[in-house]
Design an enzyme around this catalytic site. Structure first.
Site, PDB file in Angstrom:
ATOM      1  N   TYR A 120      -6.658  15.137  39.179  1.00 52.15           N
ATOM      2  CA  TYR A 120      -7.061  13.224  39.144  1.00 52.15           C
ATOM      3  C   TYR A 120      -6.953  13.066  37.376  1.00 52.15           C
ATOM      4  O   TYR A 120      -6.928  12.486  37.055  1.00 52.15           O
ATOM      5  CB  TYR A 120      -7.880  13.207  40.002  1.00 52.15           C
ATOM      6  CG  TYR A 120      -7.755  13.110  41.490  1.00 52.15           C
ATOM      7  CD1 TYR A 120      -6.937  12.649  42.237  1.00 52.15           C
ATOM      8  CD2 TYR A 120      -8.422  15.108  42.073  1.00 52.15           C
ATOM      9  CE1 TYR A 120      -6.810  13.122  43.436  1.00 52.15           C
ATOM     10  CE2 TYR A 120      -8.381  15.325  42.918  1.00 52.15           C
ATOM     11  CZ  TYR A 120      -7.129  14.268  43.721  1.00 52.15           C
ATOM     12  OH  TYR A 120      -7.073  14.336  45.338  1.00 52.15           O
ATOM     13  N   ARG A 134     -12.035   9.585  39.811  1.00 57.57           N
ATOM     14  CA  ARG A 134     -12.441   8.978  41.538  1.00 57.57           C
ATOM     15  C   ARG A 134     -11.382   7.864  41.799  1.00 57.57           C
ATOM     16  O   ARG A 134     -10.966   8.209  43.365  1.00 57.57           O
ATOM     17  CB  ARG A 134     -13.815   8.497  41.454  1.00 57.57           C
ATOM     18  CG  ARG A 134     -14.634   9.419  41.077  1.00 57.57           C
ATOM     19  CD  ARG A 134     -16.377   9.912  41.845  1.00 57.57           C
ATOM     20  NE  ARG A 134     -16.706  10.488  41.754  1.00 57.57           N
ATOM     21  CZ  ARG A 134     -18.126  10.792  41.747  1.00 57.57           C
ATOM     22  NH1 ARG A 134     -19.049  10.260  41.704  1.00 57.57           N
ATOM     23  NH2 ARG A 134     -18.603  12.245  41.531  1.00 57.57           N
ATOM     24  N   CYS A 151       1.447  12.773  46.882  1.00 52.38           N
ATOM     25  CA  CYS A 151      -0.046  13.311  46.826  1.00 52.38           C
ATOM     26  C   CYS A 151      -0.840  14.486  47.077  1.00 52.38           C
ATOM     27  O   CYS A 151      -1.701  14.474  46.760  1.00 52.38           O
ATOM     28  CB  CYS A 151      -0.674  12.041  47.209  1.00 52.38           C
ATOM     29  SG  CYS A 151      -0.701   9.933  46.959  1.00 52.38           S
TER      30      CYS A 151
END
EC number: 2.1.1.63
Length: 191
Positions: A120, A134, A151
């Site tokens: 991420y 986040r 994903c």
């Protein structure tokens, strides 16, 4: 506002079920994974609730050739997620969900290759937002086109699985399936 008619169908794959939503021309709008058809349908209806002009109809009988082709290609991709990148070129799709930023995250994920993972924080840096891992994680969680927007390839900086909209066990399985060597499929010739 004119109504837009979408068709949905639940298909079986060896490890789960997939609910697929397309338009009448076979463009993919939505895909969800799970074992319980009734839960997939309820979730789909909740996800589409804010789109008052979209009319969801189950496919009854045989779908037209364009829709059938999308369903079959999605099934092949679900059975062998190493084909995801190939299917990006073969399955027409349209993003109707998500913010501009979420769509940027999804497009970045669509550029990852099978058997590769991305963290991420690296995705956030690639988007020019190095402190927003986040936000990237939340964008992954907001994805409404399972598998097609991969994903499941997004992990924490330490390489851990932090979650998956369709369940951590399914994410683990998909990552494992992508590690197998890819064999050529004669039925996947580009059209």
């Amino acid at each position: 506002m004119k109504n837009i008619y979408l068709l949905y169908s639940i298909i079986d794959v060896s490890y789960t079920k997939a609910l697929i939503v397309t338009n009448t021309h076979g463009s993919l709008y939505y895909a969800s994974l799970g074992d319980k058809p009734e839960v997939l349908i309820v979730t789909m209806k909740k996800d589409f609730a804010r789109f008052k002009n979209y009319v969801l109809q189950p496919i009854v009988g045989k779908a037209n050739s364009e829709v059938s082709e999308t369903l079959e290609k999605f099934r092949l991709m679900a059975e062998d997620p190493r084909l995801i990148n190939t299917m990006h070129k073969q399955i027409p799709y349209e993003f109707i969900f998500g913010t501009e930023l979420q769509r940027k995250v999804w497009n970045q994920l669509m550029n990852t290759n099978a058997s590769e993972t991305v963290c991420y924080s690296q995705m956030a840096s690639n988007l020019g937002m190095p402190k927003s891992s986040r936000v990237v994680g939340a964008a992954c969680g907001a994805n409404k086109i399972a598998l097609f927007v991969p994903c499941h390839r997004a992990l924490t900086k330490s390489g851990q699985i932090s979650g998956y909209r369709w369940g951590v066990p399914l994410k683990q399985r998909l990552l494992k399936l992508e590690q197998k060597p890819l064999q050529k499929e004669s039925s996947l010739k580009e059209k």
